[in-house]
Design a protein around this motif. Structure first.
Motif, PDB file in Angstrom:
ATOM      1  N   PRO A 133     -44.602  37.963 -14.213  1.00  0.00           N
ATOM      2  CA  PRO A 133     -44.549  38.801 -15.563  1.00  0.00           C
ATOM      3  C   PRO A 133     -46.038  39.633 -15.427  1.00  0.00           C
ATOM      4  N   GLN A 134     -46.142  40.675 -15.933  1.00  0.00           N
ATOM      5  CA  GLN A 134     -47.436  41.187 -15.927  1.00  0.00           C
ATOM      6  C   GLN A 134     -48.421  40.459 -16.988  1.00  0.00           C
ATOM      7  N   GLN A 135     -49.550  40.291 -16.713  1.00  0.00           N
ATOM      8  CA  GLN A 135     -50.501  39.359 -17.517  1.00  0.00           C
ATOM      9  C   GLN A 135     -51.792  40.135 -17.523  1.00  0.00           C
ATOM     10  N   PRO A 136     -52.695  39.795 -18.317  1.00  0.00           N
ATOM     11  CA  PRO A 136     -53.926  40.394 -18.277  1.00  0.00           C
ATOM     12  C   PRO A 136     -54.692  40.204 -17.206  1.00  0.00           C
ATOM     13  N   LYS A 137     -55.721  41.131 -16.584  1.00  0.00           N
ATOM     14  CA  LYS A 137     -56.406  40.789 -15.454  1.00  0.00           C
ATOM     15  C   LYS A 137     -57.146  39.752 -15.589  1.00  0.00           C
ATOM     16  N   SER A 138     -56.981  38.768 -14.793  1.00  0.00           N
ATOM     17  CA  SER A 138     -57.920  37.581 -14.796  1.00  0.00           C
ATOM     18  C   SER A 138     -57.494  36.783 -13.429  1.00  0.00           C
ATOM     19  N   LEU A 139     -58.527  35.960 -12.962  1.00  0.00           N
ATOM     20  CA  LEU A 139     -58.156  35.275 -11.856  1.00  0.00           C
ATOM     21  C   LEU A 139     -57.174  33.903 -12.080  1.00  0.00           C
ATOM     22  N   ASP A 140     -56.351  33.773 -10.934  1.00  0.00           N
ATOM     23  CA  ASP A 140     -55.431  32.634 -11.010  1.00  0.00           C
ATOM     24  C   ASP A 140     -56.101  31.521 -11.146  1.00  0.00           C
ATOM     25  N   PHE A 141     -57.145  31.161 -10.376  1.00  0.00           N
ATOM     26  CA  PHE A 141     -57.780  29.720 -10.435  1.00  0.00           C
ATOM     27  C   PHE A 141     -59.237  29.898 -10.434  1.00  0.00           C
ATOM     28  N   ASP A 142     -59.879  28.772 -11.192  1.00  0.00           N
ATOM     29  CA  ASP A 142     -61.550  28.576 -11.282  1.00  0.00           C
ATOM     30  C   ASP A 142     -61.778  28.329  -9.930  1.00  0.00           C
ATOM     31  N   HIS A 143     -61.163  27.249  -9.050  1.00  0.00           N
ATOM     32  CA  HIS A 143     -61.382  26.750  -7.815  1.00  0.00           C
ATOM     33  C   HIS A 143     -60.006  26.614  -7.024  1.00  0.00           C
ATOM     34  N   VAL A 144     -60.298  26.967  -5.635  1.00  0.00           N
ATOM     35  CA  VAL A 144     -59.474  26.985  -4.802  1.00  0.00           C
ATOM     36  C   VAL A 144     -60.087  25.988  -3.526  1.00  0.00           C
ATOM     37  N   ILE A 145     -59.582  24.903  -3.109  1.00  0.00           N
ATOM     38  CA  ILE A 145     -59.977  24.034  -1.994  1.00  0.00           C
ATOM     39  C   ILE A 145     -59.124  24.150  -0.998  1.00  0.00           C
ATOM     40  N   ILE A 146     -59.291  24.766   0.180  1.00  0.00           N
ATOM     41  CA  ILE A 146     -58.706  24.660   1.353  1.00  0.00           C
ATOM     42  C   ILE A 146     -58.984  23.493   2.304  1.00  0.00           C
ATOM     43  N   GLY A 147     -57.741  23.036   2.372  1.00  0.00           N
ATOM     44  CA  GLY A 147     -57.709  21.577   3.144  1.00  0.00           C
ATOM     45  C   GLY A 147     -57.447  20.339   2.470  1.00  0.00           C
ATOM     46  N   GLY A 148     -56.416  19.729   2.447  1.00  0.00           N
ATOM     47  CA  GLY A 148     -56.038  18.468   1.827  1.00  0.00           C
ATOM     48  C   GLY A 148     -56.374  17.199   2.538  1.00  0.00           C
ATOM     49  N   GLY A 149     -57.465  17.118   3.343  1.00  0.00           N
ATOM     50  CA  GLY A 149     -57.871  15.885   3.825  1.00  0.00           C
ATOM     51  C   GLY A 149     -58.723  15.177   2.984  1.00  0.00           C
ATOM     52  N   VAL A 150     -59.350  13.941   3.353  1.00  0.00           N
ATOM     53  CA  VAL A 150     -59.853  13.035   2.474  1.00  0.00           C
ATOM     54  C   VAL A 150     -61.108  13.803   1.736  1.00  0.00           C
ATOM     55  N   VAL A 151     -61.793  14.650   2.363  1.00  0.00           N
ATOM     56  CA  VAL A 151     -62.972  15.279   1.847  1.00  0.00           C
ATOM     57  C   VAL A 151     -62.463  16.400   0.930  1.00  0.00           C
ATOM     58  N   GLY A 152     -61.381  17.228   1.266  1.00  0.00           N
ATOM     59  CA  GLY A 152     -60.800  18.149   0.239  1.00  0.00           C
ATOM     60  C   GLY A 152     -59.916  17.614  -1.075  1.00  0.00           C
ATOM     61  N   LEU A 153     -59.673  16.412  -0.759  1.00  0.00           N
ATOM     62  CA  LEU A 153     -59.188  15.560  -2.132  1.00  0.00           C
ATOM     63  C   LEU A 153     -60.257  15.258  -2.741  1.00  0.00           C
ATOM     64  N   ALA A 154     -61.554  14.552  -2.340  1.00  0.00           N
ATOM     65  CA  ALA A 154     -62.487  14.213  -3.030  1.00  0.00           C
ATOM     66  C   ALA A 154     -63.073  15.449  -3.743  1.00  0.00           C
ATOM     67  N   ILE A 155     -63.289  16.717  -3.246  1.00  0.00           N
ATOM     68  CA  ILE A 155     -63.849  17.742  -3.726  1.00  0.00           C
ATOM     69  C   ILE A 155     -62.962  17.907  -4.919  1.00  0.00           C
ATOM     70  N   ALA A 156     -61.757  18.312  -4.555  1.00  0.00           N
ATOM     71  CA  ALA A 156     -60.625  18.580  -5.559  1.00  0.00           C
ATOM     72  C   ALA A 156     -60.713  17.702  -6.939  1.00  0.00           C
ATOM     73  N   GLN A 157     -60.693  16.547  -6.736  1.00  0.00           N
ATOM     74  CA  GLN A 157     -60.515  15.614  -7.960  1.00  0.00           C
ATOM     75  C   GLN A 157     -61.953  15.745  -8.683  1.00  0.00           C
ATOM     76  N   GLU A 158     -63.021  15.969  -7.887  1.00  0.00           N
ATOM     77  CA  GLU A 158     -64.403  15.994  -8.604  1.00  0.00           C
ATOM     78  C   GLU A 158     -64.545  17.473  -9.483  1.00  0.00           C
ATOM     79  N   LEU A 159     -63.975  18.487  -8.825  1.00  0.00           N
ATOM     80  CA  LEU A 159     -63.903  19.761  -9.566  1.00  0.00           C
ATOM     81  C   LEU A 159     -62.995  19.809 -10.623  1.00  0.00           C
ATOM     82  N   ALA A 160     -61.760  19.275 -10.551  1.00  0.00           N
ATOM     83  CA  ALA A 160     -60.953  19.294 -11.558  1.00  0.00           C
ATOM     84  C   ALA A 160     -61.286  18.315 -12.611  1.00  0.00           C
ATOM     85  N   CYS A 161     -62.017  17.053 -12.512  1.00  0.00           N
ATOM     86  CA  CYS A 161     -62.297  16.273 -13.268  1.00  0.00           C
ATOM     87  C   CYS A 161     -63.515  16.765 -14.144  1.00  0.00           C
TER      88      CYS A 161
END
Length: 427
Positions: free
Chosen positions: A41-69
């Motif tokens: 549906p039409q939404q106000p102009k904004s970004l979908d996410f604050d952070h996008v991490i590309i790659g779900g290996g151990v380093v990507g997972l560590a970064i993702a949880q750090e930024l999410a937390c």
């Protein structure tokens, strides 16, 4: 962008499952989400996410949880993984060693991140009951030149980076590991250990999900472009590898932690004049099911300057099963994970230098892994051609953190890498 609804599983339920996880078992996702191409549906102009991490290996997972937390429910963090499960490439096809950080220059990122990363990793293992063991490691020398290399490591650790190491007497070495040959000397690293990397990644994924993070599997990034001349975020074209459907998402920041594909992601963003070439070092592992000779400590040969790895070493899993590897085989295909059995004679030759009683008829092909490299260079700082981690803000590209050449000791360093990325983004 809209993500399809899926069932959520609690972290405790996954971590308490009864089926064992081996070093080659695929990790089940706590949340399996795929992109939907259904118009939203039409939404106000904004970004979908604050952070996008590309790659779900151990380093990507560590970064993702750090930024999410970091921001809790006030920020949105998306982790993109092109495979159907996280951690299926380099993160699950390695020696599963918690490294002490003794091989790299004092000013290198590998040293600066491995040492605190090791301490953070041991602490997390204890807190969340992640299977691990502080085995210690021997670096063994067979001649005067190799002993000089050990002395160099000892002096570096003692005088510069303050990591505990010590030489063993011939008598003590013989008593503790009677089957191990070390004609010229043994340098022991008491803080080295082993870890079940799969349970570790499950823990990171659980922490990420609990902080409100979103995981999208089978999601391959095919295009990246800055928004508004690079001043207000990024647009990513993502293909669902299971359906070939494409979606576009937007994000304030992107983190390239794509491992084997990190150079490809880099080249999607920069002009052709700044494109890089990826190099792939395949490591073949051979298991040893025989009960003799028995060894209870990790054994590494003295490092050789200019060598692409740390030598064919003896490691073990948490059940005590011995394995030898990895060797260094330069390959062009990062997806050929079959064990090259033609490498077995060379493996036997190298192993018998420090384990002469090896029953070579008992060696079996086990698994292979690929290490992402930025050049055919040495793995240790002593000598020519050492290539460090690349973790940086790319100049002229607001909101992009680039991670390249993240190989060993990436697993050990992962929590410290995550903190560094957070610091680059937020100071």
């Amino acid at each position: 962008m809209r993500l399809s609804n899926t069932r959520l599983f609690s972290r405790s339920a996954v971590l308490s499952r009864s089926s064992p996880i081996t070093s080659r078992t695929t990790i089940p996702s706590l949340v399996t989400r795929h992109f939907s191409s259904t118009p939203k549906p039409q939404q106000p102009k904004s970004l979908d996410f604050d952070h996008v991490i590309i790659g779900g290996g151990v380093v990507g997972l560590a970064i993702a949880q750090e930024l999410a937390c970091r921001g809790g429910r006030n920020t949105s963090t998306l982790l993109l993984e092109r495979h159907g499960a996280v951690g299926t490439e380099t993160s699950s096809r390695n020696s599963e060693v918690i490294h002490a950080g003794i091989y790299y220059g004092a000013n290198s990122l590998k040293t600066q991140l491995c040492i605190p990363g090791k301490e953070k990793l041991y602490a997390l293992c204890k807190k969340h009951q992640i299977p691990h063991r502080n085995t210690g490691k021997w670096v063994v020398a067979q001649n005067k030149i190799q002993l000089e290399a050990l002395q160099q490591i000892h002096d570096f650790c003692t005088n510069e980076i303050h990591v505990p190491v010590h030489f063993l007497s011939r008598e003590e070495a013989s008593q503790r590991e009677p089957f191990v040959r070390a004609e010229a000397g043994v340098l022991e690293s008491p803080t080295t250990g082993i870890i079940d990397s799969h349970y570790y990644m499950l823990c990171l994924l659980g922490l990420f999900e609990e902080a409100g993070g979103t995981l999208a599997l089978t999601s391959s990034v095919e295009g990246i472009a800055p928004l508004n001349s690079g001043k207000s975020g990024w647009s990513l074209t993502v293909r669902d590898t299971s359906t070939s459907e494409r979606s576009t998402i937007t994000a304030a920041t992107i983190i390239n932690s794509a491992g084997l594909d990190a150079v490809t992601i880099h080249n999607l963003i920069v002009p052709s004049s700044k494109h890089l070439k990826a190099y792939y070092a395949k490591g073949n592992y051979f298991s040893y099911p025989a009960s003799s000779p028995s060894v209870n400590t990790l054994i590494y040969p003295a490092p050789e300057p200019g060598h692409g790895g740390l030598g064919t070493h003896l490691t073990m899993d948490l059940a005590g099963r011995i394995k030898f590897g990895p060797d260094v085989e330069w390959v062009d295909d990062p997806f050929d994970l079959s064990v090259n059995t033609s490498r077995l004679p060379e493996t036997i030759k190298e192993v018998k230098k420090y384990l002469p009683g090896l029953d070579e008829t008992q060696l079996e092909p086990d698994y292979a892994g690929i290490r992402p490299k930025l050049g055919k260079a040495g793995a240790v700082a002593h000598g020519k051609g050492f290539v460090d981690f690349v973790i940086r803000k790319e100049q002229g590209y607001e909101g992009w953190i680039n991670l390249l050449g993240i190989e060993s000791p990436g697993l050990t360093s992962s929590l410290a890498i995550a903190e560094k990325v957070k610091g680059l983004l937020y100071g």
